[in-house]
Design a protein around this motif. Structure first.
Motif, PDB file in Angstrom:
ATOM      1  N   ARG A   1       0.931  19.783 -52.022  1.00  0.00           N
ATOM      2  CA  ARG A   1      -0.474  20.085 -51.743  1.00  0.00           C
ATOM      3  C   ARG A   1      -1.237  18.893 -51.166  1.00  0.00           C
ATOM      4  NH1 ARG A   1      -2.726  24.829 -53.647  1.00  0.00           N
ATOM      5  NH2 ARG A   1      -4.440  24.073 -52.355  1.00  0.00           N
ATOM      6  N   GLY A   2      -0.494  17.860 -50.752  1.00  0.00           N
ATOM      7  CA  GLY A   2      -1.120  16.752 -50.034  1.00  0.00           C
ATOM      8  C   GLY A   2      -1.497  15.543 -50.852  1.00  0.00           C
ATOM      9  N   ALA A   3      -0.963  15.395 -52.052  1.00  0.00           N
ATOM     10  CA  ALA A   3      -1.255  14.205 -52.847  1.00  0.00           C
ATOM     11  C   ALA A   3      -0.763  12.955 -52.127  1.00  0.00           C
ATOM     12  CB  ALA A   3      -0.601  14.314 -54.226  1.00  0.00           C
ATOM     13  N   ASP A   4      -1.544  11.896 -52.177  1.00  0.00           N
ATOM     14  CA  ASP A   4      -1.190  10.625 -51.541  1.00  0.00           C
ATOM     15  C   ASP A   4      -0.106   9.944 -52.364  1.00  0.00           C
ATOM     16  OD1 ASP A   4      -0.986   8.119 -50.440  1.00  0.00           O
ATOM     17  OD2 ASP A   4      -3.125   7.652 -50.545  1.00  0.00           O
ATOM     18  N   ARG A   5       1.118   9.933 -51.844  1.00  0.00           N
ATOM     19  CA  ARG A   5       2.264   9.401 -52.585  1.00  0.00           C
ATOM     20  C   ARG A   5       2.143   7.910 -52.878  1.00  0.00           C
ATOM     21  NH1 ARG A   5       3.142   9.835 -47.289  1.00  0.00           N
ATOM     22  NH2 ARG A   5       4.265   8.180 -46.163  1.00  0.00           N
ATOM     23  N   ASP A   6       1.367   7.184 -52.070  1.00  0.00           N
ATOM     24  CA  ASP A   6       1.261   5.732 -52.221  1.00  0.00           C
ATOM     25  C   ASP A   6      -0.060   5.276 -52.841  1.00  0.00           C
ATOM     26  OD1 ASP A   6       3.778   5.170 -51.106  1.00  0.00           O
ATOM     27  OD2 ASP A   6       2.971   5.366 -49.078  1.00  0.00           O
ATOM     28  N   ALA A   7      -0.885   6.213 -53.300  1.00  0.00           N
ATOM     29  CA  ALA A   7      -2.177   5.836 -53.877  1.00  0.00           C
ATOM     30  C   ALA A   7      -1.966   4.930 -55.083  1.00  0.00           C
ATOM     31  CB  ALA A   7      -2.957   7.082 -54.285  1.00  0.00           C
TER      32      ALA A   7
END
Length: 235
Positions: A167-173
């Motif tokens: 669903r578009g979560a920022d993998r590198d946040a």
């Protein structure tokens, strides 16, 4: 900032709180219909009857309170709402009912935690899917920078991680301390979480001097997983 003021508790109000907490629908209806208990009465912390019923997952009491006109979006002194309480404890039917009747999906606790964040922390996949479908922001962090994906990774909820990535979560946040979901999963030894994160090609060099999560864990399976990705990316 002005201070909230809450209505003084009365014996009948206390009885209503007891009924909402225990799921005693008959008593709750009796007290509300008596006209002597306000449907939006609060305790000293600003907790409402609806919040108590939502926290405990008593869907019949929640429906009755909504039917009687309870204000769904009232907040406690810590920012808590009925939706936040239901999401934190995975009460799917309650969450669904509250959203249907206009609960604000973007409300936050004093530390910035949203309903999605709390559901991710608990690993409640059905609630998470519903919140995302209803417009919850997948990357909304707490004040310390912790995003829902990060907390799901820390708790080892691999299915939640997968859904959030899709669903578009920022993998590198990264949190304010610089740690990412991949680093936390590696430190915790959550192989399944790492596998899901690696499918979305996260950045492996995430700390100063390009230190890798692989160097911070003694789990050999995780070392092999990370190194299998590290090699091709350096070539």
């Amino acid at each position: 900032m002005c201070r909230m003021s809450f209505k003084k508790e009365t014996p009948l109000a206390n009885a209503a709180f007891w009924a909402a907490r225990r799921g005693n629908l008959a008593l709750l209806k009796l007290l509300l219909n008596s006209g002597r208990v306000d449907v939006d009465c609060r305790d000293s912390h600003g907790t409402t009857l609806l919040m108590v019923a939502a926290y405990a997952g008593h869907i019949d009491c929640v429906r009755e309170l909504v039917l009687q006109g309870a204000d769904i979006n009232l907040q406690r002194e810590d920012g808590g709402t009925a939706l936040l309480a239901a999401s934190q404890y995975g009460h799917m039917q309650v969450v669904e009912t509250l959203l249907k009747h206009g609960a604000n999906i973007h409300d936050q606790l004093y530390d910035g935690a949203t309903a999605l964040f709390l559901a991710a922390q608990g690993g409640y996949l059905d609630v998470i899917r519903l919140l995302l479908a209803s417009g919850a922001k997948v990357n909304q962090p707490r004040q310390d920078g912790t995003a829902p994906l990060w907390i799901a990774s820390q708790m080892g909820h691999s299915e939640v991680v997968r859904v959030m990535l899709l669903r578009g979560a920022d993998r590198d946040a990264a949190r304010n301390d610089g740690t990412t979901a991949l680093l936390k999963a590696a430190n915790k030894g959550y192989n399944d979480v790492i596998k899901e994160l690696l499918k979305f090609s996260p950045t492996l060099g995430i700390l100063k001097a390009n230190e890798l999560p692989a160097e911070l864990t003694k789990n050999e399976r995780i070392l092999r997983l990370l190194r299998s990705k590290e090699g091709p990316r350096k070539s």
